[in-house]
Design a protein around this motif. Structure first.
Motif, mmCIF file in Angstrom:
data_model
loop_
_atom_site.group_PDB
_atom_site.id
_atom_site.type_symbol
_atom_site.label_atom_id
_atom_site.label_comp_id
_atom_site.label_asym_id
_atom_site.label_seq_id
_atom_site.Cartn_x
_atom_site.Cartn_y
_atom_site.Cartn_z
ATOM 1 N N LYS A 514 21.087 -5.701 3.054
ATOM 2 C CA LYS A 514 20.048 -6.334 2.249
ATOM 3 C C LYS A 514 19.548 -5.343 1.204
ATOM 4 O O LYS A 514 18.964 -4.323 1.548
ATOM 5 C CB LYS A 514 18.902 -6.806 3.132
ATOM 6 C CG LYS A 514 19.256 -7.976 4.021
ATOM 7 C CD LYS A 514 18.080 -8.495 4.793
ATOM 8 C CE LYS A 514 17.705 -7.557 5.920
ATOM 9 N NZ LYS A 514 16.631 -8.119 6.752
ATOM 10 N N ARG A 515 19.814 -5.677 -0.055
ATOM 11 C CA ARG A 515 19.342 -4.831 -1.148
ATOM 12 C C ARG A 515 18.661 -5.707 -2.178
ATOM 13 O O ARG A 515 19.157 -6.789 -2.493
ATOM 14 C CB ARG A 515 20.506 -4.086 -1.811
ATOM 15 C CG ARG A 515 21.236 -3.122 -0.903
ATOM 16 C CD ARG A 515 22.401 -2.505 -1.643
ATOM 17 N NE ARG A 515 23.386 -3.518 -2.004
ATOM 18 C CZ ARG A 515 24.453 -3.281 -2.755
ATOM 19 N NH1 ARG A 515 24.665 -2.083 -3.251
ATOM 20 N NH2 ARG A 515 25.309 -4.246 -3.035
ATOM 21 N N LYS A 516 17.556 -5.216 -2.670
ATOM 22 C CA LYS A 516 16.905 -5.917 -3.771
ATOM 23 C C LYS A 516 17.370 -5.285 -5.067
ATOM 24 O O LYS A 516 17.365 -4.072 -5.212
ATOM 25 C CB LYS A 516 15.388 -5.832 -3.647
ATOM 26 C CG LYS A 516 14.814 -6.673 -2.525
ATOM 27 C CD LYS A 516 13.301 -6.700 -2.581
ATOM 28 C CE LYS A 516 12.729 -7.597 -1.485
ATOM 29 N NZ LYS A 516 11.257 -7.683 -1.553
ATOM 30 N N ARG A 517 17.756 -6.136 -5.988
ATOM 31 C CA ARG A 517 18.220 -5.643 -7.275
ATOM 32 C C ARG A 517 17.509 -6.391 -8.394
ATOM 33 O O ARG A 517 17.038 -7.509 -8.201
ATOM 34 C CB ARG A 517 19.740 -5.799 -7.399
ATOM 35 C CG ARG A 517 20.502 -4.805 -6.562
ATOM 36 C CD ARG A 517 21.958 -5.128 -6.542
ATOM 37 N NE ARG A 517 22.195 -6.425 -5.916
ATOM 38 C CZ ARG A 517 23.396 -6.951 -5.747
ATOM 39 N NH1 ARG A 517 24.450 -6.287 -6.148
ATOM 40 N NH2 ARG A 517 23.539 -8.110 -5.164
ATOM 41 N N ALA A 518 17.444 -5.738 -9.521
ATOM 42 C CA ALA A 518 16.754 -6.310 -10.665
ATOM 43 C C ALA A 518 17.588 -6.102 -11.917
ATOM 44 O O ALA A 518 18.349 -5.131 -12.023
ATOM 45 C CB ALA A 518 15.369 -5.691 -10.831
ATOM 46 N N LYS A 519 17.429 -7.009 -12.870
ATOM 47 C CA LYS A 519 18.116 -6.896 -14.154
ATOM 48 C C LYS A 519 17.119 -6.482 -15.220
ATOM 49 O O LYS A 519 16.023 -7.052 -15.326
ATOM 50 C CB LYS A 519 18.747 -8.230 -14.528
ATOM 51 C CG LYS A 519 19.528 -8.196 -15.840
ATOM 52 C CD LYS A 519 20.167 -9.521 -16.149
ATOM 53 C CE LYS A 519 19.115 -10.555 -16.494
ATOM 54 N NZ LYS A 519 19.722 -11.817 -16.969
ATOM 55 N N GLN A 545 8.720 -1.029 -3.886
ATOM 56 C CA GLN A 545 7.867 -1.926 -4.654
ATOM 57 C C GLN A 545 6.412 -1.821 -4.215
ATOM 58 O O GLN A 545 5.639 -2.759 -4.346
ATOM 59 C CB GLN A 545 8.333 -3.379 -4.476
ATOM 60 C CG GLN A 545 9.684 -3.704 -5.072
ATOM 61 C CD GLN A 545 10.095 -5.141 -4.812
ATOM 62 O OE1 GLN A 545 10.538 -5.465 -3.706
ATOM 63 N NE2 GLN A 545 9.949 -5.992 -5.811
ATOM 64 N N ARG A 546 6.031 -0.625 -3.692
ATOM 65 C CA ARG A 546 4.688 -0.481 -3.146
ATOM 66 C C ARG A 546 3.620 -0.686 -4.211
ATOM 67 O O ARG A 546 2.578 -1.263 -3.956
ATOM 68 C CB ARG A 546 4.537 0.901 -2.518
ATOM 69 C CG ARG A 546 5.374 1.080 -1.264
ATOM 70 C CD ARG A 546 5.159 2.448 -0.656
ATOM 71 N NE ARG A 546 5.979 2.634 0.542
ATOM 72 C CZ ARG A 546 5.993 3.743 1.274
ATOM 73 N NH1 ARG A 546 5.237 4.766 0.902
ATOM 74 N NH2 ARG A 546 6.755 3.827 2.339
ATOM 75 N N ILE A 552 10.188 1.956 -7.996
ATOM 76 C CA ILE A 552 11.155 3.058 -7.933
ATOM 77 C C ILE A 552 12.532 2.452 -7.706
ATOM 78 O O ILE A 552 12.700 1.565 -6.857
ATOM 79 C CB ILE A 552 10.812 4.042 -6.798
ATOM 80 C CG1 ILE A 552 9.421 4.647 -7.030
ATOM 81 C CG2 ILE A 552 11.857 5.148 -6.711
ATOM 82 C CD1 ILE A 552 8.946 5.523 -5.904
ATOM 83 N N GLY A 553 13.494 2.937 -8.480
ATOM 84 C CA GLY A 553 14.823 2.366 -8.374
ATOM 85 C C GLY A 553 15.922 3.385 -8.590
ATOM 86 O O GLY A 553 15.662 4.557 -8.901
ATOM 87 N N ALA A 564 7.464 -2.283 -13.732
ATOM 88 C CA ALA A 564 7.980 -3.450 -13.025
ATOM 89 C C ALA A 564 8.151 -4.649 -13.951
ATOM 90 O O ALA A 564 9.014 -5.505 -13.731
ATOM 91 C CB ALA A 564 7.057 -3.809 -11.872
ATOM 92 N N LYS A 565 7.336 -4.687 -15.031
ATOM 93 C CA LYS A 565 7.398 -5.840 -15.921
ATOM 94 C C LYS A 565 8.610 -5.803 -16.844
ATOM 95 O O LYS A 565 8.846 -6.754 -17.578
ATOM 96 C CB LYS A 565 6.114 -5.908 -16.745
ATOM 97 C CG LYS A 565 4.872 -6.146 -15.894
ATOM 98 C CD LYS A 565 3.626 -6.219 -16.744
ATOM 99 C CE LYS A 565 2.401 -6.450 -15.870
ATOM 100 N NZ LYS A 565 1.156 -6.557 -16.665
#
Length: 780
Positions: A514-519, A545-546, A552-553, A564-565
């Protein structure tokens, strides 16, 4: 009607001109061309009406250019235009030639005392040796559109069509797709030197747009091919818009093979192999030249055939070629191609340089001047023995091997029926009276037990499988072209029972990681060591995502914080991300999925779908899917619903449990209904959106298994001979499994009305974030 001679087509010295405005019944404000002058060979509706410049300059001189009889700009010092010969002579119709044709039509087809008219001539001209001889001598230009409609099947199609052309134009205008966008891009590229097509306001451009979009709508298996644009634009020079549309339909349905303009151009490729075989048998010396210099003839002649010579032959000679083609069919293309090559045989044999030979072959059509000599050489001498039967035999052989090479056939036997031998139109559904609906329902029930009908449905099943494979190959090629990680992906379908049984194991394995990823939504430049820089559309692995504002990525082994935005979460699963499957990045994937794959799947689901007992109208697959999805979760409805309500994604709930494919299907159906019903979306749109969700979740093949396993519902909705009630659904599932290897991120509401805010995904406060983010320090 036959006694009327259009202006510009006759050599009568009293033809209409600007000085004839005082003649009775003539509108002095309408500009009319002089015989042999600019635009004189066009139909009157294509004459430019804003031609003050031409009126003051009736010879068509415009600087270094002159305008010919068809509206083309011709350079005065054009070296390719000879100072003598047929192309330098004014294009003026021979009155005696026209009278001979009128006399032929009068004496052959007029059995009454009254004057013959086009309406009384009928929809088809009976074939005869006399008609063939006269066509070989050329059709008078003023009669061409009427004769073409009747020596092909165009007039018959126009009269018998269930749906008028205007309704097809309206339906095609309401559809938005990549096909429409591509047509729009090519409108001004089709005939760039013709004044009727040089700008969006030119008289021919709206007509060309409407025809191409209507053709793409009527033949979804074809869509749009650039070669058809040249054909349609050329037809518009001599025919009215609706007639040009039906001529194009006749070309697609009757004069060329059904797969000629398919996405893979497999029919045109087969014809190039046939041409190469004919060169070997009819032109042995040319064959030796091609072999010695390793020249692939298809590189030269493919666009000859695709555009029916309209892109390579001078337009006034093109009409003579089309006279023969519309009467004799595709065999004429081979005869004329062989005749053109034969005419250059001496020069080709004498050439020693490969590049020179290639150039000579490429320039043959453009240098054509004596069309009668080519017709005599190709049709009556070199290729006089060619017949439709011989061409069809060679064509089927090469087509079978091409289909086998592309994985569309397992056994390349040309003696067996080949899929997609004939092009199919979009199914046209018109309202019927109650009596006709009940009657058609009874008739369809009787047809279901007919032996001939059962044989036809087997052929139809094969065609559906071929369509599906073609759609899947196009999507795979898209990923291979746009994403290097898919360059070596396997396209071989595994039909073994072991792979069929392991599908659910593979599905469950996705939950292991399980990994959270963002574009990334925009470029973010790194200024400090603890920051993470990225560019738009980069995929970032989220480590923390604290903090609500700064996450942090990790990107390519580099860790750091970032606003984050500036990113958008894309998934919380183990599957990979690919920009090639993201319709917000690569728009063409939406057209491949919604425009090609979804119609193919819908056709499979419609195969054998029962009609309602009352009205006899065909039901929609969406209704079956809704009922089957509900039945599958009814067994443990309370627990399933409670789990679904706790889910943050379709696949993983808060406890890390994996939802079954049935539960995902139910959840997606509910989502589509909740988002599409307020927009009054049609069931076709809902079906496509559900397919999109299945691709995103990599469960499309498992959904098919779920639906086909719901036996009671399937038996209720489908005939016994349907795909979904036959063992063939397992083969479809195996074909769809390849899509689970690809990473899709498609918008399920892509076809719904959009708000402008969707194109600006950044939330309010981004500017404040840019100012404040340097005030914080983070320890990685």
């Amino acid at each position: 009607m036959f006694n009327f001679t259009p202006a510009g087509y006759s050599n009568n010295n009293t033809a209409e001109s600007l000085t004839d405005d005082e003649e009775e019944g003539r509108d002095p404000s309408v500009w009319r061309p002089l015989p042999g002058g600019p635009f004189s060979a066009l139909i009157s509706s294509m004459w430019p009406q804003k031609s003050d410049k031409l009126k003051s300059n009736p010879d068509g001189q415009a600087g270094k250019f002159r305008i010919d009889e068809f509206g083309f700009k011709v350079e005065e010092n054009d070296e390719n235009e000879p100072s003598d010969g047929v192309l330098s002579e004014p294009f003026i119709e021979d009155a005696q030639h026209r009278l001979r044709w009128i006399a032929f039509l009068e004496f052959t087809f007029n059995n009454q005392v009254e004057e013959l008219s086009w309406d009384k001539l009928g929809t088809r001209l009976p074939r005869s040796e006399k008609l063939r001889t006269m066509i070989h001598q050329g059709i008078p230009h003023s009669l061409r559109s009427h004769i073409w409609m009747r020596i092909s099947s165009a007039m018959e199609k126009k009269i018998k069509s269930e749906l008028p052309y205007k309704e097809m134009v309206k339906a095609s205008t309401e559809e938005t797709s990549m096909t429409a966008k591509q047509i729009e891009k090519d409108l001004l590229r089709t005939l760039p030197t013709n004044l009727c097509f040089t700008s969006l306001t030119s008289v021919g451009v709206p007509r060309l747009r409407r025809i191409l979009r209507a053709i793409a709508w009527l033949y979804p298996d074809i869509g749009y091919c650039q070669g058809t644009g040249m054909i349609v634009a050329s037809l518009l020079l001599v025919m009215e818009e609706e007639d040009a549309f039906w001529m194009t339909c006749a070309i697609f349905e009757d004069l060329l093979p059904g797969s000629y303009y398919s996405s893979s151009l497999i029919g045109a490729q087969a014809d190039q192999r046939v041409l190469r075989q004919l060169i070997a048998s009819h032109l042995p010396e040319i064959d030796l030249v091609l072999k010695r210099h390793d020249i692939e003839i298809a590189l030269i002649c493919l666009h000859w055939f695709l555009t029916l010579f309209s892109s390579v032959v001078p337009v006034r000679l093109l009409w003579r070629i089309w006279d023969l083609f519309f009467y004799g069919g595709s065999v004429v293309l081979f005869q004329l191609a062989l005749g053109m090559i034969k005419a250059k045989e001496t020069q080709l044999v004498a050439e020693e340089n490969t590049a020179s030979i290639f150039n000579v072959l490429s320039d043959i059509p453009a240098q054509l001047r004596d069309i009668d000599a080519v017709i005599e050489l190709g049709v009556n001498k070199v290729a006089a023995t060619l017949t439709d039967t011989l061409i069809e035999t060679h064509r089927r052989k090469h087509l079978a091997y091409l289909m086998a090479d592309q994985g569309l056939l397992n056994n390349p036997d040309p003696n067996r029926p080949l899929p997609k031998e004939r092009i199919t139109r979009r199914q046209l559904k018109r309202s019927q009276s109650l009596f006709l609906s009940l009657f058609s329902s009874v008739m369809s029930s009787d047809d279901a037990s007919d032996d001939e009908f059962l044989r036809d449905k087997n052929v139809r099943q094969t065609e559906l499988l071929v369509d599906l494979k073609e759609a899947l190959l196009q999507i795979i090629r898209h990923f291979q072209t746009n994403d290097a990680q898919y360059a070596d992906i396997s396209t071989v379908t595994d039909y073994s029972m072991q792979s069929h049984a392991r599908d659910h194991e593979r599905f469950a394995a996705f939950a292991q990681t399980k990994r959270k990823r963002a574009k990334a939504l925009l470029d973010f430049e790194r200024h400090e060591e603890d920051e993470l820089g990225f560019r738009k559309n980069d995929i970032i692995t989220i480590l923390s995502q604290r903090d609500e504002h700064c996450w942090i990525g990790d990107l390519n082994g580099v860790r750091g914080w970032f606003p984050a935005k500036f990113v958008e979460l894309i998934d919380e699963r183990s599957k990979e991300y690919s920009a090639a499957g993201d319709d917000s990045v690569t728009e063409s994937i939406a057209d491949l999925v919604r425009g090609i794959l979804c119609p193919t799947l819908k056709a499979i689901f419609e195969h054998g779908l029962r009609r309602t007992s009352l009205l006899g109208g065909a039901c929609h697959p969406w209704l079956f899917i809704e009922e089957a999805a509900s039945k599958e979760v009814e067994k443990d409805f309370d627990s399933v619903v409670s789990r679904l309500l706790l889910c943050r994604t379709f696949r993983l709930d808060e406890d890390g449990k994996v939802l079954t494919p049935e539960e995902i299907l139910f959840r997606c159906v509910q989502l589509v209904n909740s988002t599409h019903d307020p927009a009054h979306a049609q069931m076709d749109v809902k079906f496509r959106s559900l397919v999109v969700l299945g691709l995103n979740e990599q469960v499309l093949h498992l959904w098919l298994e779920c639906l086909c396993s719901c036996v009671n519902v399937v038996e209720k909705w489908y005939y016994p001979w349907s795909f979904l009630r036959s063992p063939g659904w397992v083969q479809i599932k195996c074909e769809l499994r390849v899509l689970a290897q690809l990473a899709f991120r498609l918008s399920h509401d892509w076809e719904l009305p959009r708000k402008c805010e969707r194109n600006n995904p950044l939330r309010d406060g981004v500017r404040d974030m840019l100012i404040k983010h340097h005030l914080f320090s983070w320890e990685i």
